[in-house]
Design a protein around this motif. Structure first.
Motif, PDB file in Angstrom:
ATOM      1  N   GLY A 154      -3.237  57.940 -14.710  1.00 26.42           N
ATOM      2  CA  GLY A 154      -2.339  57.462 -15.756  1.00 26.42           C
ATOM      3  C   GLY A 154      -3.051  56.717 -16.867  1.00 26.42           C
ATOM      4  O   GLY A 154      -4.168  57.041 -17.248  1.00 26.42           O
ATOM      5  N   GLU A 155      -2.384  55.691 -17.383  1.00 27.92           N
ATOM      6  CA  GLU A 155      -2.924  54.843 -18.443  1.00 27.92           C
ATOM      7  C   GLU A 155      -2.988  53.407 -17.947  1.00 27.92           C
ATOM      8  O   GLU A 155      -2.158  52.976 -17.150  1.00 27.92           O
ATOM      9  N   ILE A 156      -4.007  52.687 -18.432  1.00 27.69           N
ATOM     10  CA  ILE A 156      -4.167  51.314 -17.979  1.00 27.69           C
ATOM     11  C   ILE A 156      -4.579  50.430 -19.145  1.00 27.69           C
ATOM     12  O   ILE A 156      -5.441  50.784 -19.938  1.00 27.69           O
ATOM     13  N   TYR A 157      -3.890  49.273 -19.270  1.00 26.38           N
ATOM     14  CA  TYR A 157      -4.302  48.196 -20.172  1.00 26.38           C
ATOM     15  C   TYR A 157      -4.824  47.072 -19.286  1.00 26.38           C
ATOM     16  O   TYR A 157      -4.155  46.657 -18.344  1.00 26.38           O
ATOM     17  N   ARG A 158      -6.033  46.606 -19.598  1.00 26.22           N
ATOM     18  CA  ARG A 158      -6.606  45.516 -18.799  1.00 26.22           C
ATOM     19  C   ARG A 158      -6.811  44.305 -19.696  1.00 26.22           C
ATOM     20  O   ARG A 158      -7.540  44.357 -20.683  1.00 26.22           O
ATOM     21  N   GLY A 159      -6.130  43.176 -19.348  1.00 29.22           N
ATOM     22  CA  GLY A 159      -6.228  41.943 -20.095  1.00 29.22           C
ATOM     23  C   GLY A 159      -4.998  41.734 -20.986  1.00 29.22           C
ATOM     24  O   GLY A 159      -4.189  42.642 -21.177  1.00 29.22           O
ATOM     25  N   PRO A 160      -4.873  40.511 -21.535  1.00 28.49           N
ATOM     26  CA  PRO A 160      -5.633  39.308 -21.159  1.00 28.49           C
ATOM     27  C   PRO A 160      -5.296  38.873 -19.728  1.00 28.49           C
ATOM     28  O   PRO A 160      -4.184  39.096 -19.247  1.00 28.49           O
ATOM     29  N   CYS A 161      -6.287  38.259 -19.050  1.00 26.41           N
ATOM     30  CA  CYS A 161      -6.086  37.835 -17.665  1.00 26.41           C
ATOM     31  C   CYS A 161      -7.073  36.729 -17.316  1.00 26.41           C
ATOM     32  O   CYS A 161      -8.090  36.542 -18.001  1.00 26.41           O
ATOM     33  N   THR A 162      -6.740  36.016 -16.228  1.00 22.85           N
ATOM     34  CA  THR A 162      -7.637  34.934 -15.779  1.00 22.85           C
ATOM     35  C   THR A 162      -8.906  35.505 -15.163  1.00 22.85           C
ATOM     36  O   THR A 162     -10.013  35.063 -15.488  1.00 22.85           O
ATOM     37  N   ASP A 163      -8.746  36.458 -14.234  1.00 20.08           N
ATOM     38  CA  ASP A 163      -9.912  37.139 -13.662  1.00 20.08           C
ATOM     39  C   ASP A 163     -10.311  38.238 -14.643  1.00 20.08           C
ATOM     40  O   ASP A 163      -9.671  39.288 -14.732  1.00 20.08           O
ATOM     41  N   LYS A 164     -11.339  37.995 -15.418  1.00 20.21           N
ATOM     42  CA  LYS A 164     -11.706  38.895 -16.507  1.00 20.21           C
ATOM     43  C   LYS A 164     -12.625  40.044 -16.067  1.00 20.21           C
ATOM     44  O   LYS A 164     -13.016  40.868 -16.891  1.00 20.21           O
ATOM     45  N   THR A 165     -12.967  40.101 -14.762  1.00 18.37           N
ATOM     46  CA  THR A 165     -13.865  41.162 -14.275  1.00 18.37           C
ATOM     47  C   THR A 165     -13.200  42.527 -14.404  1.00 18.37           C
ATOM     48  O   THR A 165     -12.045  42.722 -13.985  1.00 18.37           O
ATOM     49  N   LEU A 166     -13.907  43.467 -14.999  1.00 16.55           N
ATOM     50  CA  LEU A 166     -13.411  44.842 -15.109  1.00 16.55           C
ATOM     51  C   LEU A 166     -13.859  45.639 -13.889  1.00 16.55           C
ATOM     52  O   LEU A 166     -15.056  45.682 -13.561  1.00 16.55           O
ATOM     53  N   VAL A 167     -12.908  46.239 -13.197  1.00 20.09           N
ATOM     54  CA  VAL A 167     -13.200  47.049 -12.005  1.00 20.09           C
ATOM     55  C   VAL A 167     -12.980  48.509 -12.376  1.00 20.09           C
ATOM     56  O   VAL A 167     -11.843  48.933 -12.618  1.00 20.09           O
ATOM     57  N   PHE A 168     -14.049  49.252 -12.438  1.00 24.53           N
ATOM     58  CA  PHE A 168     -13.998  50.670 -12.842  1.00 24.53           C
ATOM     59  C   PHE A 168     -13.719  51.513 -11.587  1.00 24.53           C
ATOM     60  O   PHE A 168     -14.557  51.613 -10.685  1.00 24.53           O
ATOM     61  N   LYS A 169     -12.530  52.124 -11.556  1.00 23.27           N
ATOM     62  CA  LYS A 169     -12.035  52.755 -10.338  1.00 23.27           C
ATOM     63  C   LYS A 169     -12.343  54.257 -10.240  1.00 23.27           C
ATOM     64  O   LYS A 169     -12.420  54.797  -9.147  1.00 23.27           O
ATOM     65  N   ARG A 170     -12.444  54.893 -11.387  1.00 22.85           N
ATOM     66  CA  ARG A 170     -12.663  56.343 -11.346  1.00 22.85           C
ATOM     67  C   ARG A 170     -14.172  56.618 -11.270  1.00 22.85           C
ATOM     68  O   ARG A 170     -14.892  56.505 -12.250  1.00 22.85           O
ATOM     69  N   ILE A 171     -14.647  57.012 -10.100  1.00 21.47           N
ATOM     70  CA  ILE A 171     -16.079  57.166  -9.850  1.00 21.47           C
ATOM     71  C   ILE A 171     -16.498  58.610 -10.171  1.00 21.47           C
ATOM     72  O   ILE A 171     -16.027  59.564  -9.556  1.00 21.47           O
ATOM     73  N   PHE A 172     -17.406  58.739 -11.105  1.00 26.99           N
ATOM     74  CA  PHE A 172     -17.994  60.053 -11.399  1.00 26.99           C
ATOM     75  C   PHE A 172     -19.196  60.327 -10.488  1.00 26.99           C
ATOM     76  O   PHE A 172     -19.395  61.450 -10.038  1.00 26.99           O
ATOM     77  N   SER A 173     -19.978  59.283 -10.258  1.00 25.95           N
ATOM     78  CA  SER A 173     -21.111  59.401  -9.326  1.00 25.95           C
ATOM     79  C   SER A 173     -21.476  58.002  -8.865  1.00 25.95           C
ATOM     80  O   SER A 173     -21.262  57.018  -9.581  1.00 25.95           O
ATOM     81  N   ASN A 174     -22.049  57.940  -7.649  1.00 25.60           N
ATOM     82  CA  ASN A 174     -22.473  56.645  -7.123  1.00 25.60           C
ATOM     83  C   ASN A 174     -23.598  56.874  -6.104  1.00 25.60           C
ATOM     84  O   ASN A 174     -23.486  56.529  -4.930  1.00 25.60           O
ATOM     85  N   THR A 175     -24.671  57.465  -6.574  1.00 27.61           N
ATOM     86  CA  THR A 175     -25.811  57.752  -5.709  1.00 27.61           C
ATOM     87  C   THR A 175     -26.485  56.451  -5.290  1.00 27.61           C
ATOM     88  O   THR A 175     -26.849  55.636  -6.129  1.00 27.61           O
ATOM     89  N   GLY A 176     -26.614  56.271  -4.008  1.00 27.61           N
ATOM     90  CA  GLY A 176     -27.183  55.028  -3.496  1.00 27.61           C
ATOM     91  C   GLY A 176     -26.139  53.976  -3.168  1.00 27.61           C
ATOM     92  O   GLY A 176     -26.457  52.961  -2.550  1.00 27.61           O
ATOM     93  N   ASN A 177     -24.877  54.192  -3.601  1.00 28.34           N
ATOM     94  CA  ASN A 177     -23.764  53.289  -3.294  1.00 28.34           C
ATOM     95  C   ASN A 177     -24.056  51.834  -3.684  1.00 28.34           C
ATOM     96  O   ASN A 177     -23.664  50.892  -2.990  1.00 28.34           O
ATOM     97  N   ALA A 178     -24.741  51.673  -4.817  1.00 26.56           N
ATOM     98  CA  ALA A 178     -25.027  50.307  -5.273  1.00 26.56           C
ATOM     99  C   ALA A 178     -23.856  49.709  -6.050  1.00 26.56           C
ATOM    100  O   ALA A 178     -23.767  48.487  -6.203  1.00 26.56           O
ATOM    101  N   TYR A 179     -22.963  50.565  -6.555  1.00 31.12           N
ATOM    102  CA  TYR A 179     -21.785  50.076  -7.282  1.00 31.12           C
ATOM    103  C   TYR A 179     -20.601  50.009  -6.323  1.00 31.12           C
ATOM    104  O   TYR A 179     -20.318  50.961  -5.580  1.00 31.12           O
TER     105      TYR A 179
END
Length: 245
Positions: A123-148
């Protein structure tokens, strides 16, 4: 020819010392000569046979000598080939050792580390304004090594090295648009657009960071900031290991 002459002389010597020759006065001399001529001819034929056999022996000896020479030549070639094969074997063993070293090097090489993600996984997402300002990127294209970590939005360096990070942000004119790349909670680089009369803004940035194993990198919103994303992937975060140190 010398052999033949000696053989004839020896045979003729035996011929003319025939016992009782002086006592045969009653024998017809012509018959006696004919018999001796036949004997001489027979002896000559035998001498020729002996000479032919001698020639055959000499020819055989020549062939044997030629065979011995050929065998010596072949042995020399085989010795040369043996030395060449030993050289090839030595080089092959050296190559195998190098290959084994490369295998071990690859086996012990630094892990491959790379990730890429966008903010919205549906869908669509608006993030902010918010107290916890950390952006969590949910749609994973790749994650080799699983460091993210897609649950926290934090990238944790698995080893010491130089890392490349890039990100893009998109938002509308109602709020500050942009984000900050943080290393261990310290501001590094950012994108920023203040509210304006235009409808939307987009921007991007990138950096190379030297990280120690365990260092953490994540994205945060500005105060009163807001970003937007959908499945078109407008707001993204990516990174990968350039090389270990």
């Amino acid at each position: 020819m010398e052999f033949r002459a000696l053989l004839l002389l020896s045979l003729l010597g035996f011929l003319f010392v025939e016992p009782g020759f002086g006592q045969r006065g009653d024998m017809d001399i012509n018959q006696w000569m004919e018999s001796k001529e036949k004997l001489i001819k027979n002896l000559q034929d035998k001498v020729k046979d002996v000479e032919r056999q001698q020639d055959d022996v000499e020819a055989l000896e020549a062939r044997l000598n030629a065979t011995v020479d050929e065998l010596k030549r072949q042995k020399a070639e085989m010795d040369t080939m043996k030395k060449e094969n030993e050289g090839l074997k030595t080089r092959l063993n050296a190559s195998e050792r190098e290959i084994e070293k490369l295998k071990q090097s690859i086996g012990n090489a630094a892990p491959q580390v790379a990730f890429s993600a966008s903010l919205a996984n549906s869908g669509e997402i608006y993030r902010g304004p918010c107290t916890d300002k950390t952006l969590v990127f949910k749609r994973i294209f790749s994650n080799t090594g699983n460091a993210y970590n897609e649950n926290t939005g934090i990238f944790t360096a698995p080893l010491n090295g130089l890392y490349y990070f890039s990100f893009s942000t998109y938002g509308y004119n109602s709020h500050v648009m942009g984000a900050i790349l943080m290393k261990n909670a310290v501001h590094q680089i950012s994108t920023y657009d203040a509210p304006t009369a235009d409808g939307s803004d987009t921007s991007s940035n990138a950096v190379v960071l030297q990280l120690a194993a365990g260092d953490k990198v994540h994205m945060e919103l500005w105060d009163n900031g807001r970003v937007f994303d959908n499945l078109n992937g407008h707001t993204t975060f990516s990174g990968f290991l350039l090389f270990p140190m």
